[in-house]
Enzyme design. Structure first.
Site, PDB file in Angstrom:
ATOM      1  N   ASP A 164       0.830  -1.204   0.000  1.00  0.00           N
ATOM      2  CA  ASP A 164       0.000   0.000   0.000  1.00  0.00           C
ATOM      3  C   ASP A 164       0.865   1.254   0.000  1.00  0.00           C
ATOM      4  O   ASP A 164       1.969   1.267   0.548  1.00  0.00           O
ATOM      5  CB  ASP A 164      -0.899   0.002   1.243  1.00  0.00           C
ATOM      6  N   ASN A 172       1.707   3.255  -2.862  1.00  0.00           N
ATOM      7  CA  ASN A 172       2.456   3.630  -4.067  1.00  0.00           C
ATOM      8  C   ASN A 172       1.993   4.974  -4.637  1.00  0.00           C
ATOM      9  O   ASN A 172       2.811   5.836  -4.969  1.00  0.00           O
ATOM     10  CB  ASN A 172       2.299   2.552  -5.151  1.00  0.00           C
ATOM     11  N   HIS A 218       3.528   3.116  -8.778  1.00  0.00           N
ATOM     12  CA  HIS A 218       3.335   1.684  -9.019  1.00  0.00           C
ATOM     13  C   HIS A 218       4.580   1.063  -9.656  1.00  0.00           C
ATOM     14  O   HIS A 218       4.952  -0.065  -9.338  1.00  0.00           O
ATOM     15  CB  HIS A 218       2.116   1.464  -9.910  1.00  0.00           C
ATOM     16  N   LEU A 258      11.972 -20.224  -2.892  1.00  0.00           N
ATOM     17  CA  LEU A 258      10.958 -19.290  -2.405  1.00  0.00           C
ATOM     18  C   LEU A 258       9.676 -19.523  -3.186  1.00  0.00           C
ATOM     19  O   LEU A 258       9.708 -19.650  -4.409  1.00  0.00           O
ATOM     20  CB  LEU A 258      11.423 -17.836  -2.588  1.00  0.00           C
ATOM     21  N   ARG A 264      -6.412  -1.941   8.189  1.00  0.00           N
ATOM     22  CA  ARG A 264      -7.499  -2.843   7.818  1.00  0.00           C
ATOM     23  C   ARG A 264      -6.957  -3.909   6.866  1.00  0.00           C
ATOM     24  O   ARG A 264      -5.872  -3.776   6.306  1.00  0.00           O
ATOM     25  CB  ARG A 264      -8.643  -2.073   7.164  1.00  0.00           C
TER      26      ARG A 264
END
Length: 234
Positions: A12, A14, A29, A123, A185
């Site tokens: 969150d 960007n 972004h 990964l 949130r």
């Protein structure tokens, strides 16, 4: 320091980061995408086995046409670039969410990337694209009903049954959730999977979230008294 097996991140900030620098939201972004590549390398270096990121939600289609089109261009470039990244990091990449809303070339790139990286295992990297947890649960229930009608699903439904039908069916639940840029949130992210996850919120916007910030989050995770139903984790 104990490293979480699975870290989930809500990427969150960007757009706000770019605006603070007098740049258009899509610049943020792009820089956020660059940082994602960097954090994948850091996560592997630290010994994280699973990394799941929230990149584009089912609600993000409501953003301006210009921003959505910019994100689609970014996805096209990143999905192709991610083939090289996956090989470099021996990283398996999976897309969670509903890809059918994307143009066919993006869907094709998703399949190509998942097929190319399917045997890598240093990964496991999950990217949530056109993802919403309520949508995921609805899709899972509809698949269960279809399998039940066709005789492939019988008996009582358990938590394990539901988990197996979710987009993350083969992936362990997150140990740590990080959300950047100050929001407090979940925004419809992994609602089922986060039942026993530790949460960490930071005001740092995603493009500025570097290794030191990740270590800070892991440090806070290590301070938590991890309990499941009143029994402390060994």
């Amino acid at each position: 320091m104990k490293i979480p097996n699975h870290i989930a991140i809500i990427l969150d900030g960007n757009g706000r980061w770019a605006k603070s620098k007098g740049m258009p939201r899509n610049y943020g972004h792009v820089k956020g995408c660059d940082n994602l590549e960097y954090i994948c390398e850091v996560a592997k270096e630290l010994g994280v086995k699973y990394l799941t990121v929230y990149a584009f939600s089912t609600e993000n289609w409501k953003r301006s046409r210009e921003e959505v089109e910019g994100l689609m261009r970014l996805f096209r470039n990143y999905l192709k670039k991610c083939i090289k990244i996956s090989k470099k990091n021996n990283m398996r990449v999976r897309i969670i969410g509903d890809p059918t809303a994307f143009d066919q070339d993006i869907q094709d790139s998703i399949r190509e990337l998942e097929e190319f990286s399917k045997d890598f295992d240093d990964l496991h990297f999950q990217i949530a694209l056109n993802y919403g947890s309520r949508d995921e649960i609805c899709r899972a229930v509809n698949r269960m009903l279809k399998d039940q009608a066709e005789g492939r699903l019988t008996g009582p439904v358990t938590e394990e049954t539901i988990s197996g039908y979710l987009d993350t069916g083969e992936i362990p639940d997150p140990d740590l959730l990080i959300r950047t840029s100050g929001e407090l949130r979940l925004s419809n992210f992994l609602l089922w999977q986060l039942a026993y996850t530790e949460f960490y919120f930071t005001p740092v916007p995603w493009p500025d979230f570097k290794k030191d910030e990740l270590l800070k989050a892991i440090g806070k995770y290590n301070e938590r008294d991890r309990r499941y139903g009143g029994v402390k984790e060994e």
